[in-house]
Scaffold this motif. Structure first.
Motif, short mmCIF file in Angstrom:
data_model
loop_
_atom_site.label_atom_id
_atom_site.label_comp_id
_atom_site.label_asym_id
_atom_site.label_seq_id
_atom_site.Cartn_x
_atom_site.Cartn_y
_atom_site.Cartn_z
N VAL A 15 45.63 37.05 38.49
CA VAL A 15 45.72 38.51 38.31
C VAL A 15 44.84 38.97 37.15
O VAL A 15 44.12 39.97 37.25
CB VAL A 15 47.19 38.95 38.12
N ALA A 16 44.87 38.22 36.05
CA ALA A 16 44.03 38.58 34.89
C ALA A 16 42.55 38.52 35.26
O ALA A 16 41.76 39.39 34.84
CB ALA A 16 44.33 37.63 33.73
N MET A 17 42.17 37.53 36.06
CA MET A 17 40.77 37.44 36.48
C MET A 17 40.39 38.61 37.38
O MET A 17 39.26 39.12 37.30
CB MET A 17 40.50 36.10 37.17
N LEU A 18 41.29 39.05 38.23
CA LEU A 18 41.00 40.20 39.09
C LEU A 18 40.86 41.48 38.27
O LEU A 18 39.98 42.30 38.54
CB LEU A 18 42.10 40.36 40.15
N VAL A 19 41.71 41.64 37.28
CA VAL A 19 41.62 42.82 36.42
C VAL A 19 40.30 42.81 35.65
O VAL A 19 39.63 43.84 35.49
CB VAL A 19 42.83 42.90 35.46
N ALA A 20 39.89 41.63 35.19
CA ALA A 20 38.66 41.51 34.40
C ALA A 20 37.40 41.58 35.26
O ALA A 20 36.30 41.76 34.72
CB ALA A 20 38.68 40.19 33.63
N ALA A 21 37.53 41.45 36.57
CA ALA A 21 36.35 41.43 37.45
C ALA A 21 35.51 42.68 37.31
O ALA A 21 34.27 42.62 37.38
CB ALA A 21 36.79 41.25 38.90
N VAL A 22 36.13 43.82 37.09
CA VAL A 22 35.40 45.08 36.99
C VAL A 22 34.41 45.05 35.83
O VAL A 22 33.30 45.57 35.94
CB VAL A 22 36.39 46.25 36.83
N LYS A 23 34.78 44.41 34.73
CA LYS A 23 33.91 44.36 33.56
C LYS A 23 32.98 43.16 33.55
O LYS A 23 31.92 43.20 32.94
CB LYS A 23 34.75 44.36 32.29
N ILE A 24 33.37 42.08 34.24
CA ILE A 24 32.60 40.83 34.17
C ILE A 24 31.49 40.78 35.21
O ILE A 24 30.38 40.32 34.93
CB ILE A 24 33.54 39.62 34.32
N VAL A 25 31.78 41.22 36.43
CA VAL A 25 30.82 41.07 37.54
C VAL A 25 30.00 42.33 37.69
O VAL A 25 30.53 43.40 38.01
CB VAL A 25 31.56 40.76 38.86
N PRO A 26 28.68 42.22 37.46
CA PRO A 26 27.83 43.40 37.67
C PRO A 26 27.69 43.68 39.17
O PRO A 26 27.66 42.76 39.97
CB PRO A 26 26.49 42.99 37.05
N ASP A 27 27.60 44.95 39.53
CA ASP A 27 27.46 45.35 40.93
C ASP A 27 28.56 44.72 41.79
O ASP A 27 28.30 44.11 42.83
CB ASP A 27 26.07 44.96 41.45
N LEU A 28 29.80 44.88 41.34
CA LEU A 28 30.96 44.26 41.99
C LEU A 28 31.13 44.76 43.42
O LEU A 28 31.09 45.95 43.69
CB LEU A 28 32.23 44.55 41.18
N SER A 29 31.34 43.82 44.34
CA SER A 29 31.64 44.13 45.73
C SER A 29 33.05 43.62 46.02
O SER A 29 33.26 42.41 46.15
CB SER A 29 30.63 43.46 46.67
N TRP A 30 34.01 44.54 46.08
CA TRP A 30 35.40 44.14 46.33
C TRP A 30 35.57 43.44 47.67
O TRP A 30 36.32 42.46 47.76
CB TRP A 30 36.34 45.33 46.20
N PRO A 31 34.92 43.88 48.75
CA PRO A 31 35.08 43.14 50.02
C PRO A 31 34.63 41.68 49.90
O PRO A 31 35.31 40.78 50.38
CB PRO A 31 34.20 43.91 51.01
N ALA A 32 33.49 41.45 49.24
CA ALA A 32 33.02 40.07 49.09
C ALA A 32 33.99 39.25 48.25
O ALA A 32 34.31 38.10 48.58
CB ALA A 32 31.63 40.07 48.44
N LEU A 33 34.48 39.83 47.17
CA LEU A 33 35.42 39.14 46.29
C LEU A 33 36.71 38.80 47.05
O LEU A 33 37.19 37.66 47.00
CB LEU A 33 35.73 40.01 45.08
N LEU A 34 37.25 39.77 47.76
CA LEU A 34 38.53 39.55 48.44
C LEU A 34 38.40 38.60 49.63
O LEU A 34 39.27 37.76 49.86
CB LEU A 34 39.12 40.89 48.86
N VAL A 35 37.31 38.71 50.38
CA VAL A 35 37.10 37.78 51.50
C VAL A 35 36.98 36.36 50.98
O VAL A 35 37.57 35.42 51.54
CB VAL A 35 35.86 38.19 52.34
N SER A 36 36.25 36.18 49.92
CA SER A 36 36.10 34.86 49.32
C SER A 36 37.44 34.31 48.85
O SER A 36 37.76 33.13 49.06
CB SER A 36 35.11 34.93 48.15
N MET A 37 38.25 35.16 48.24
CA MET A 37 39.58 34.71 47.79
C MET A 37 40.44 34.28 48.97
O MET A 37 41.09 33.23 48.92
CB MET A 37 40.29 35.84 47.02
N VAL A 38 40.45 35.08 50.02
CA VAL A 38 41.28 34.75 51.18
C VAL A 38 40.83 33.44 51.82
O VAL A 38 41.64 32.58 52.16
CB VAL A 38 41.28 35.91 52.20
#
Length: 167
Positions: free
Chosen positions: A124-147
Motif C-alpha cells: 500500500v505504501a508503494m502504491l501511495v508513493a507511485a505518484v511521486k516516484i514514477v514519472p509519466d505514471l500509467s495506472w493501467p500498466a501498473l495495475l495490470v502488472s500487479m495483477v
C-alpha cells in the motif's frame, strides 16, 4: 441408490447404514516413514521460487507494455507495479523462512500473520508513493502488472512436479 429414511432401507432393499458411498475414507495417522515418503514425493514449494516467478512475470509484462505502447512511462509503471508485489513478497519470504525450525505452531501462525500484515502495508505504501516516484505514471500498466504478478504464483506450483530429485 438413494436412502428412504422412513423405511431405513435404500432403493435396492439393503439396510441404510447412514454412510455415503462416496464418503471420505477413515482418517489414518501416518507413521514417520510414511510421512517422510509423502514429503519426498510432494516437496514443498520454496517461497523464493514464487518470488522469482513473480519477478519474471513482471519483467515480461513491462516488456509487453513497452512493445505495445512505445512509451517508457508505461513500461516503468509496469515495472513499479511488479516491484509493488515482488518486494513485499520477498520481505515476507525472508521473514517467514528465517526461523522455521523449532518454533511452536502458534508462533508460526502469528509470525505468518505479522509478515502478511507487513507485506500488505509495504504494498500500500508503494502504491501511495507511485505518484511521486514514477514519472509519466500509467495506472493501467501498473495495475495490470500487479495483477499478473499476484496471479502467476500457480506457475511455481506447476513446476513443483517437474523438479528432479537427486538421491
Amino acid at each position: 441408490m438413494t436412502a428412504d429414511p422412513a423405511k431405513g432401507r435404500t432403493d435396492d432393499g439393503a439396510p441404510d447404514t447412514g454412510a455415503d458411498a462416496g464418503a471420505d475414507p477413515e482418517f489414518k495417522t501416518l507413521s514417520r516413514e510414511e510421512a517422510q515418503a509423502l514429503m519426498a514425493k510432494h516437496p514443498p514449494v520454496s517461497p523464493w521460487r514464487v518470488v522469482a516467478v513473480q519477478a519474471a512475470a513482471g519483467a515480461v509484462v513491462a516488456a509487453l507494455w513497452l512493445a505495445a505502447t512505445g512509451r517508457g512511462g508505461a513500461a516503468w509503471s509496469a515495472l513499479y507495479g511488479a516491484a509493488a508485489v515482488v518486494l513485499p513478497a520477498a520481505l515476507m519470504a525472508r521473514g517467514i523462512t528465517r526461523r522455521l525450525s523449532g518454533a511452536a505452531p502458534g508462533a508460526l501462525v502469528l509470525g505468518f500473520l505479522f509478515w502478511e500484515a507487513v507485506k500488505i502495508a509495504l504494498a500500500v505504501a508503494m502504491l501511495v508513493a507511485a505518484v511521486k516516484i514514477v514519472p509519466d505514471l500509467s495506472w493501467p500498466a501498473l495495475l495490470v502488472s500487479m495483477v499478473v504478478c499476484m496471479k502467476v504464483s500457480w506457475l511455481a506450483l506447476l513446476w513443483r512436479g517437474r523438479v528432479k530429485q537427486t538421491s
